[in-house]
Design a protein around this motif. Structure first.
Motif, PDB file in Angstrom:
ATOM      1  N   GLU A 135      -5.725  46.302  10.830  1.00  0.00           N
ATOM      2  CA  GLU A 135      -6.798  46.384   9.793  1.00  0.00           C
ATOM      3  C   GLU A 135      -7.381  47.250  11.334  1.00  0.00           C
ATOM      4  OE1 GLU A 135      -8.244  43.187   8.045  1.00  0.00           O
ATOM      5  OE2 GLU A 135      -6.377  42.876   7.260  1.00  0.00           O
ATOM      6  N   PRO A 136      -8.554  47.181  10.265  1.00  0.00           N
ATOM      7  CA  PRO A 136      -9.497  48.136  11.427  1.00  0.00           C
ATOM      8  C   PRO A 136     -10.347  47.349  12.241  1.00  0.00           C
ATOM      9  CG  PRO A 136      -9.977  49.381   8.966  1.00  0.00           C
ATOM     10  CD  PRO A 136      -9.124  47.808   9.097  1.00  0.00           C
ATOM     11  N   ASP A 137     -10.205  46.368  11.750  1.00  0.00           N
ATOM     12  CA  ASP A 137     -11.317  45.342  13.320  1.00  0.00           C
ATOM     13  C   ASP A 137      -9.741  44.884  13.632  1.00  0.00           C
ATOM     14  OD1 ASP A 137      -9.849  43.908  11.484  1.00  0.00           O
ATOM     15  OD2 ASP A 137     -11.908  42.757  11.001  1.00  0.00           O
ATOM     16  N   THR A 138      -8.622  45.380  13.987  1.00  0.00           N
ATOM     17  CA  THR A 138      -7.692  44.956  14.712  1.00  0.00           C
ATOM     18  C   THR A 138      -6.939  44.105  14.539  1.00  0.00           C
ATOM     19  OG1 THR A 138      -9.190  43.339  16.374  1.00  0.00           O
ATOM     20  CG2 THR A 138      -8.540  45.991  16.664  1.00  0.00           C
ATOM     21  N   ARG A 139      -7.266  43.304  13.257  1.00  0.00           N
ATOM     22  CA  ARG A 139      -6.483  41.706  12.375  1.00  0.00           C
ATOM     23  C   ARG A 139      -5.214  42.662  12.435  1.00  0.00           C
ATOM     24  NH1 ARG A 139     -10.683  38.008   8.807  1.00  0.00           N
ATOM     25  NH2 ARG A 139     -11.476  39.804   9.417  1.00  0.00           N
ATOM     26  N   SER A 140      -3.921  41.433  12.317  1.00  0.00           N
ATOM     27  CA  SER A 140      -2.756  42.437  11.952  1.00  0.00           C
ATOM     28  C   SER A 140      -2.286  40.925  10.808  1.00  0.00           C
ATOM     29  CB  SER A 140      -1.515  41.582  13.306  1.00  0.00           C
ATOM     30  OG  SER A 140      -1.798  40.305  13.485  1.00  0.00           O
ATOM     31  N   VAL A 141      -1.333  41.804  10.378  1.00  0.00           N
ATOM     32  CA  VAL A 141      -0.488  40.540   9.306  1.00  0.00           C
ATOM     33  C   VAL A 141      -0.591  39.641   9.126  1.00  0.00           C
ATOM     34  CG1 VAL A 141       1.253  40.997   7.523  1.00  0.00           C
ATOM     35  CG2 VAL A 141       0.193  43.475   7.529  1.00  0.00           C
ATOM     36  N   LEU A 142       0.195  39.726  10.996  1.00  0.00           N
ATOM     37  CA  LEU A 142       0.351  37.754  10.621  1.00  0.00           C
ATOM     38  C   LEU A 142      -1.292  37.170  10.319  1.00  0.00           C
ATOM     39  CD1 LEU A 142       2.968  38.308  13.321  1.00  0.00           C
ATOM     40  CD2 LEU A 142       2.843  37.365  10.502  1.00  0.00           C
ATOM     41  N   TYR A 143      -2.075  37.275  11.041  1.00  0.00           N
ATOM     42  CA  TYR A 143      -3.296  37.288  11.407  1.00  0.00           C
ATOM     43  C   TYR A 143      -4.348  36.694   9.775  1.00  0.00           C
ATOM     44  CZ  TYR A 143      -8.536  36.327  12.009  1.00  0.00           C
ATOM     45  OH  TYR A 143      -9.780  35.406  12.496  1.00  0.00           O
ATOM     46  N   TYR A 144      -3.930  37.999   9.123  1.00  0.00           N
ATOM     47  CA  TYR A 144      -4.145  38.406   7.798  1.00  0.00           C
ATOM     48  C   TYR A 144      -3.997  36.762   7.394  1.00  0.00           C
ATOM     49  CZ  TYR A 144      -5.225  39.296   2.842  1.00  0.00           C
ATOM     50  OH  TYR A 144      -5.368  39.425   0.956  1.00  0.00           O
ATOM     51  N   TYR A 145      -2.477  36.597   6.925  1.00  0.00           N
ATOM     52  CA  TYR A 145      -1.840  35.720   6.126  1.00  0.00           C
ATOM     53  C   TYR A 145      -2.226  34.406   6.780  1.00  0.00           C
ATOM     54  CZ  TYR A 145       0.429  38.672   3.122  1.00  0.00           C
ATOM     55  OH  TYR A 145       0.907  39.593   2.260  1.00  0.00           O
ATOM     56  N   ASP A 146      -1.982  33.678   8.031  1.00  0.00           N
ATOM     57  CA  ASP A 146      -2.385  32.509   8.612  1.00  0.00           C
ATOM     58  C   ASP A 146      -1.206  32.749   9.433  1.00  0.00           C
ATOM     59  OD1 ASP A 146      -4.673  32.384   8.707  1.00  0.00           O
ATOM     60  OD2 ASP A 146      -5.344  31.648   6.720  1.00  0.00           O
ATOM     61  N   ILE A 147      -0.342  33.711  10.199  1.00  0.00           N
ATOM     62  CA  ILE A 147       0.583  32.976  10.393  1.00  0.00           C
ATOM     63  C   ILE A 147       0.805  32.439  11.713  1.00  0.00           C
ATOM     64  CG2 ILE A 147       3.473  34.089  10.753  1.00  0.00           C
ATOM     65  CD1 ILE A 147       3.158  34.700   7.963  1.00  0.00           C
ATOM     66  N   ASN A 148      -0.385  33.462  12.711  1.00  0.00           N
ATOM     67  CA  ASN A 148      -0.557  33.630  13.505  1.00  0.00           C
ATOM     68  C   ASN A 148      -0.942  32.511  14.238  1.00  0.00           C
ATOM     69  OD1 ASN A 148      -2.561  33.501  12.815  1.00  0.00           O
ATOM     70  ND2 ASN A 148      -4.106  33.811  14.547  1.00  0.00           N
ATOM     71  N   ARG A 149      -1.102  31.484  13.826  1.00  0.00           N
ATOM     72  CA  ARG A 149      -1.062  29.935  14.257  1.00  0.00           C
ATOM     73  C   ARG A 149       0.233  29.172  13.565  1.00  0.00           C
ATOM     74  NH1 ARG A 149      -5.577  26.825  10.760  1.00  0.00           N
ATOM     75  NH2 ARG A 149      -5.377  28.525   8.817  1.00  0.00           N
ATOM     76  N   GLY A 150       0.702  29.810  12.992  1.00  0.00           N
ATOM     77  CA  GLY A 150       2.237  28.956  12.491  1.00  0.00           C
ATOM     78  C   GLY A 150       3.363  28.722  13.557  1.00  0.00           C
ATOM     79  N   PRO A 151       4.398  28.364  13.208  1.00  0.00           N
ATOM     80  CA  PRO A 151       5.458  27.897  14.096  1.00  0.00           C
ATOM     81  C   PRO A 151       5.977  28.692  14.456  1.00  0.00           C
ATOM     82  CG  PRO A 151       5.760  26.438  12.084  1.00  0.00           C
ATOM     83  CD  PRO A 151       4.940  27.457  12.007  1.00  0.00           C
ATOM     84  N   SER A 152       6.960  28.884  15.517  1.00  0.00           N
ATOM     85  CA  SER A 152       7.364  30.081  15.808  1.00  0.00           C
ATOM     86  C   SER A 152       8.872  29.977  15.292  1.00  0.00           C
ATOM     87  CB  SER A 152       8.225  29.759  17.585  1.00  0.00           C
ATOM     88  OG  SER A 152       9.742  29.236  17.495  1.00  0.00           O
ATOM     89  N   ILE A 153       9.826  31.681  14.614  1.00  0.00           N
ATOM     90  CA  ILE A 153      11.114  31.668  14.613  1.00  0.00           C
ATOM     91  C   ILE A 153      11.988  30.950  15.108  1.00  0.00           C
ATOM     92  CG2 ILE A 153      12.181  33.381  14.278  1.00  0.00           C
ATOM     93  CD1 ILE A 153      10.597  35.500  15.137  1.00  0.00           C
ATOM     94  N   ALA A 154      12.216  29.932  15.953  1.00  0.00           N
ATOM     95  CA  ALA A 154      13.573  29.708  16.225  1.00  0.00           C
ATOM     96  C   ALA A 154      12.538  28.160  15.657  1.00  0.00           C
ATOM     97  CB  ALA A 154      13.316  29.096  17.711  1.00  0.00           C
ATOM     98  N   ALA A 155      11.470  27.708  16.125  1.00  0.00           N
ATOM     99  CA  ALA A 155      10.830  26.185  15.185  1.00  0.00           C
ATOM    100  C   ALA A 155      11.105  26.592  13.552  1.00  0.00           C
ATOM    101  CB  ALA A 155       9.582  26.319  16.059  1.00  0.00           C
TER     102      ALA A 155
END
Length: 184
Positions: A135-155
């Motif tokens: 987004e224009p304020d540099t937030r990614s899709v992961l940030y939008y969906y609150d996945i940035n604080r979710g577990p890793s792929i392996a987890a």
């Protein structure tokens, strides 16, 4: 199931045989489905991760279906309970209702939802280190969906395997109780 009720097979033997049959049958369909989607919508990241999440989620669905069928009083109840359970879980995956929009009293539920871990793994696989959709304020899709604080792929993959084992054990336990009740 008749053979289990007649005492020909132990419920675990029956369940393991049926699940192996289902899981093997799922393999080619899962590969074809993910193969078609991966290219059609230009997914990024590892094909193996997307396929493994799809395959494990389908296997969990099979195990959950066996569990619901074993605990339900009849086929009509099972046919009502399973879609309700699945639909409720889909709502709390993080896509239809974003994690930050879930009421505080329900924020614990996504962690008990196998779809959540599949969603997080696929989103991380596709959008980690991707700024094309920022987004224009540099937030990614992961940030939008609150996945940035979710577990890793392996987890996430490990949790999906744990859900598969858990639903399989629930199904085995329920089927054992059902067989004892019918033999009883």
């Amino acid at each position: 199931l008749r053979e289990v009720a007649d005492g020909c097979y132990h419920p675990y033997t029956y369940l393991v045989a049926k699940m192996i049959e289902e899981f093997v049958a799922l393999l080619p369909f899962s590969l074809l489905f993910v193969g078609a989607i991966y290219g059609a919508i230009s997914l990024q990241g590892s094909f193996a991760v997307v396929w493994l999440v799809n395959y494990l989620t389908n296997c969990i669905g099979v195990a959950a279906a066996y569990w619901v069928a074993a605990v339900s009083p009849n086929i009509e109840a099972a046919n009502a309970i399973l879609p309700t359970f699945i639909t409720f879980n889909i709502l709390f995956t993080g896509f239809l209702i974003i994690f930050s929009d879930i009421p505080a009293a329900w924020r614990w539920y996504p962690y008990l939802n196998f779809f959540y871990y599949g969603f997080v793994a696929v989103m991380r696989n596709n959008f980690d280190n991707d700024h094309a959709f920022a987004e224009p304020d540099t937030r990614s899709v992961l940030y939008y969906y609150d996945i940035n604080r979710g577990p890793s792929i392996a987890a996430c993959l490990l949790v999906l395997v744990a859900f598969l084992v858990g639903f399989s054990l629930l199904a085995a336990d329920a089927l054992t109780k059902l067989a004892k009740k019918r033999l009883g």
